[in-house]
Design a protein around this motif. Sequence first.
Motif, mmCIF file in Angstrom:
data_model
loop_
_atom_site.group_PDB
_atom_site.id
_atom_site.type_symbol
_atom_site.label_atom_id
_atom_site.label_comp_id
_atom_site.label_asym_id
_atom_site.label_seq_id
_atom_site.Cartn_x
_atom_site.Cartn_y
_atom_site.Cartn_z
ATOM 1 N N VAL A 97 10.029 15.996 -24.285
ATOM 2 C CA VAL A 97 10.812 15.229 -23.320
ATOM 3 C C VAL A 97 11.876 14.431 -24.061
ATOM 4 C CG1 VAL A 97 10.756 13.346 -21.639
ATOM 5 C CG2 VAL A 97 8.920 15.057 -21.667
ATOM 6 N N ALA A 125 5.188 9.346 -20.807
ATOM 7 C CA ALA A 125 5.276 10.704 -21.348
ATOM 8 C C ALA A 125 4.129 10.961 -22.324
ATOM 9 C CB ALA A 125 6.619 10.904 -22.039
ATOM 10 N N LYS A 162 2.859 14.582 -23.780
ATOM 11 C CA LYS A 162 4.120 15.210 -24.120
ATOM 12 C C LYS A 162 4.686 14.678 -25.439
ATOM 13 C CE LYS A 162 5.198 18.203 -20.884
ATOM 14 N NZ LYS A 162 3.854 18.611 -20.450
ATOM 15 N N ASN A 163 5.357 15.562 -26.191
ATOM 16 C CA ASN A 163 6.160 15.157 -27.337
ATOM 17 C C ASN A 163 7.413 14.477 -26.817
ATOM 18 O OD1 ASN A 163 4.481 16.537 -29.365
ATOM 19 N ND2 ASN A 163 5.203 18.398 -28.352
ATOM 20 N N VAL A 211 7.110 22.314 -20.411
ATOM 21 C CA VAL A 211 7.950 21.431 -21.225
ATOM 22 C C VAL A 211 7.286 21.189 -22.576
ATOM 23 C CG1 VAL A 211 8.830 19.069 -21.452
ATOM 24 C CG2 VAL A 211 9.099 20.299 -19.288
ATOM 25 N N ASP A 212 8.021 21.495 -23.649
ATOM 26 C CA ASP A 212 7.516 21.266 -25.015
ATOM 27 C C ASP A 212 7.791 19.844 -25.485
ATOM 28 O OD1 ASP A 212 6.684 24.003 -25.410
ATOM 29 O OD2 ASP A 212 8.816 24.510 -25.661
ATOM 30 N N TYR A 253 7.050 14.981 -16.862
ATOM 31 C CA TYR A 253 5.930 14.820 -17.785
ATOM 32 C C TYR A 253 4.818 15.829 -17.510
ATOM 33 C CZ TYR A 253 8.103 10.143 -18.053
ATOM 34 O OH TYR A 253 8.987 9.097 -18.165
ATOM 35 N N ASN A 254 4.633 16.161 -16.237
ATOM 36 C CA ASN A 254 3.513 17.027 -15.856
ATOM 37 C C ASN A 254 3.859 18.506 -15.814
ATOM 38 O OD1 ASN A 254 1.645 14.868 -15.537
ATOM 39 N ND2 ASN A 254 2.521 14.393 -13.533
ATOM 40 N N VAL A 261 0.615 13.226 -30.441
ATOM 41 C CA VAL A 261 1.862 13.859 -30.014
ATOM 42 C C VAL A 261 2.996 13.406 -30.923
ATOM 43 C CG1 VAL A 261 1.166 14.097 -27.607
ATOM 44 C CG2 VAL A 261 2.381 12.027 -28.338
#
Length: 366
Positions: free
Chosen positions: A80, A96, A101-102, A77-78, A72-73, A128
């Motif tokens: 998850v 997430a 995060k998406n 990363v675009d 997540y961090n 998101v």
Amino acid sequence: MSNVPTIRWGILTTGLIASWFVSDLMIDPPDAKVKHIIQCIGTSSLEKGQKFVKEYCPSQNPQLYDSYEKVYNDPNVDIVYIGTPHGYHYRDCMQAIAAGKNVLCEKAFTLNAKQAREIFAAAKEKNVYIAEAMWLRHRPLYRKLLELLHQDKVIGDITRVFADFASEIDIPSLPVTSRYRDLSLGAGSLLDLGIYSLTWLAVALEEKGSANTEMPRIVASQSQEEGIEVATTAVLQYPGGRQGIATSTTKAKGPPGRVFVVIHGTNGHVEVSGDATSVPEFFTVYEKQERYGGASKVFFEKDEYEHTEYRFPVVGLGFVWEADNTALDVLAGRKESSIMPWAATVHMMDIMDEIRRQGGTVYPGE
């Protein structure tokens, strides 16, 4: 591939469904819409993670993390992908989302509709993207059938649908730690299999794909074994008397290549076939022909129907379309999938909640 956009995935976990999804992300077709990068993988065991990479994405070198929080961090990363068991989806989605995060989360999205609504509220607040990974709805076969039924009305007005998913799992022989026996993880045939039967009902009886569709009247029954639901039968009645019958079971397995969906209309019917209800191979449209003198017959003959078979090319295991559509949504800045909108997920969870209420299946904490 040099001119197509790139999306970077963070993958949770190294289980079976994640292995299928990642395998399809590695496909490099000449007409690719997106280049998929496995940026990192969260796993409970780095040794298991290394084996996973070697087997399913050897051409890439993703970062392996020993916790989901590190996925997540990861700033690179675009989106998850959550492939954990049903019972962990609420926790994993919320974490997430909290990290900004998406998310693409496997089906069944949650254990119940309440959890789904809370997740979508959190995603809206954080701005998101999140979608349920119901890969069946993304398949060209499903999209074409939707068009033929509702735009072209190839079999007239839909009157009745039957859909079944039978996949034999010997529940009593499994250890109590198995996800198939753990109610806190959503064990039972409904969330694993019945959701597909219900999704086939949706293609025929809910033109909008379950979005903005009123709740059908439901009559349902479930059977339990070792405290786990092993068979579900549900009749869904919609306005105008249209009926859908959805069944699922872990007590039997259908033969390969069988017909598992039948859709009846005023001018014919459609049969959907394949080795599994989640992996349709083709469908056949049978249109009624004029009868001699307009007289009815007690028994239909084959020549009373003209039939057309629709087959679609097989690409990988079938996750390619879902992955591409999700990636294009995220890259375009959309927060919701038009194919699997939030309303469709909540509607399906509401239906399954009512089926469980009537069938006597309760998950811990409900």
